[in-house]
Design a protein around this motif. Structure first.
Motif, PDB file in Angstrom:
ATOM      1  N   ILE A 276       0.806  -1.244   0.103  1.00 36.11           N
ATOM      2  CA  ILE A 276       0.086  -0.034   0.062  1.00 36.11           C
ATOM      3  C   ILE A 276       0.907   1.091   0.011  1.00 36.11           C
ATOM      4  O   ILE A 276       1.835   1.458   0.906  1.00 36.11           O
ATOM      5  CB  ILE A 276      -1.179  -0.063   1.127  1.00 36.11           C
ATOM      6  CG1 ILE A 276      -1.817  -1.150   1.219  1.00 36.11           C
ATOM      7  CG2 ILE A 276      -1.662   1.344   1.389  1.00 36.11           C
ATOM      8  CD1 ILE A 276      -2.918  -1.294   0.092  1.00 36.11           C
TER       9      ILE A 276
ATOM     10  N   CYS B  56      -7.412   1.963   2.402  1.00 32.92           N
ATOM     11  CA  CYS B  56      -6.795   1.662   1.064  1.00 32.92           C
ATOM     12  C   CYS B  56      -6.481   0.159   0.720  1.00 32.92           C
ATOM     13  O   CYS B  56      -6.516  -0.292  -0.611  1.00 32.92           O
ATOM     14  CB  CYS B  56      -5.295   2.357   0.963  1.00 32.92           C
ATOM     15  SG  CYS B  56      -5.195   4.041   0.892  1.00 32.92           S
TER      16      CYS B  56
ATOM     17  N   VAL C 150      -8.127   7.647  -5.782  1.00 37.37           N
ATOM     18  CA  VAL C 150      -7.284   7.714  -4.660  1.00 37.37           C
ATOM     19  C   VAL C 150      -7.999   8.081  -3.296  1.00 37.37           C
ATOM     20  O   VAL C 150      -8.826   8.831  -3.382  1.00 37.37           O
ATOM     21  CB  VAL C 150      -6.007   8.221  -4.596  1.00 37.37           C
ATOM     22  CG1 VAL C 150      -4.826   7.845  -5.800  1.00 37.37           C
ATOM     23  CG2 VAL C 150      -6.006   9.708  -4.661  1.00 37.37           C
TER      24      VAL C 150
ATOM     25  N   HIS D 233      -1.900   4.846  -3.320  1.00 35.10           N
ATOM     26  CA  HIS D 233      -3.470   4.190  -3.273  1.00 35.10           C
ATOM     27  C   HIS D 233      -4.102   5.391  -2.210  1.00 35.10           C
ATOM     28  O   HIS D 233      -5.332   5.523  -2.304  1.00 35.10           O
ATOM     29  CB  HIS D 233      -3.297   3.068  -2.360  1.00 35.10           C
ATOM     30  CG  HIS D 233      -2.630   1.921  -2.951  1.00 35.10           C
ATOM     31  ND1 HIS D 233      -1.370   1.621  -3.102  1.00 35.10           N
ATOM     32  CD2 HIS D 233      -3.301   0.939  -3.865  1.00 35.10           C
ATOM     33  CE1 HIS D 233      -1.220   0.340  -3.652  1.00 35.10           C
ATOM     34  NE2 HIS D 233      -2.368  -0.119  -3.949  1.00 35.10           N
TER      35      HIS D 233
ATOM     36  N   LYS E  69     -10.122  -1.187  -0.304  1.00 32.69           N
ATOM     37  CA  LYS E  69     -10.230  -0.733  -1.502  1.00 32.69           C
ATOM     38  C   LYS E  69      -9.439  -1.628  -2.466  1.00 32.69           C
ATOM     39  O   LYS E  69      -9.891  -2.108  -3.509  1.00 32.69           O
ATOM     40  CB  LYS E  69     -10.110   0.588  -1.785  1.00 32.69           C
ATOM     41  CG  LYS E  69     -10.362   1.069  -2.961  1.00 32.69           C
ATOM     42  CD  LYS E  69     -10.284   2.635  -3.081  1.00 32.69           C
ATOM     43  CE  LYS E  69     -10.813   3.236  -4.377  1.00 32.69           C
ATOM     44  NZ  LYS E  69      -9.486   3.038  -5.472  1.00 32.69           N
ATOM     45  N   ALA E  70      -8.137  -2.008  -2.339  1.00 30.22           N
ATOM     46  CA  ALA E  70      -7.366  -2.610  -3.325  1.00 30.22           C
ATOM     47  C   ALA E  70      -7.850  -3.950  -3.432  1.00 30.22           C
ATOM     48  O   ALA E  70      -7.838  -4.638  -4.506  1.00 30.22           O
ATOM     49  CB  ALA E  70      -5.824  -2.554  -2.748  1.00 30.22           C
TER      50      ALA E  70
END
Length: 199
Positions: free
Chosen positions: A10, A172, A115, A83, A175-176
């Motif tokens: 990240i 982050c 982002v 990110h 979400k990834a």
């Protein structure tokens, strides 16, 4: 932890005007230290650590950028690959808060993907010198769909610095993971469609 055990990297970049305390926030999170004689960042500093998020091993990489105007072009390059962004202002200096909108415009104009951004009001230990009310920072963050946190790199009261960093890193990562699952699903659909077309 070895590289083989890391499931996700990240990448976070920290931006804001010079003197808002970005580097000391990094020191507090990564080393649990505060440097009273911290020199201004020149260009860019890099830090990394490995964490357990929701049972997954991840590496958090953070770029601490210099706030001076002549270094902003460097920060803009990082908006394309990260990110998340920590956008920091000094609650005791309204001018640094006024510049937040300009930084946000830079982020939106230079990012190549969606982002996550967290707005961070630093130096809450200096209560008597506050110029930006908490509610004003919260309202701005809500209007621009940002996370919001207030911190003190000096005292780290209520573990606020750690909580701010962990919040943006965790969000982050989640979400990834969602994006990765969607990519795998789309790839499987494309492969099935390709197979049917070849029959």
């Amino acid at each position: 932890m070895s590289d083989d055990n890391v499931e996700q990297v990240i990448k976070i970049v920290m931006v804001g005007e010079s003197g808002v305390g970005k580097t000391n926030l990094v020191f507090r999170f990564f080393k649990d230290k505060f440097e009273h004689t911290q020199a201004p960042t020149i260009g860019m500093d890099f830090s990394a650590t490995e964490l357990d998020i929701d049972g997954h091993r991840i590496r958090a990489q953070l770029w601490d950028t210099a706030g001076q105007e002549k270094y902003k072009a460097i920060a803009r390059q990082y908006f394309k690959a990260v990110h998340g962004v920590l956008l920091v202002y000094d609650i005791c200096n309204r001018n640094t808060f006024a510049k937040v909108k300009s930084w946000l415009n830079d982020i939106n104009e230079n990012k190549t993907k969606d982002v996550l951004v967290m707005l961070v009001g630093n130096k809450i230990d200096l209560i008597e010198r506050r110029e930006v009310p908490t509610a004003e920072g919260e309202r701005f963050a809500q209007e621009h769909k940002m996370f919001f946190w207030e911190t003190s790199a000096l005292t780290n009261q209520d573990n606020c610095v750690h909580q701010a960093f962990m919040t943006i890193i965790r969000e982050c990562f989640r979400k990834a993971m969602v994006e990765h699952a969607a990519e795998l699903e789309q790839r499987e659909k494309d492969e099935r469609a390709s197979f049917r077309a070849s029959e």
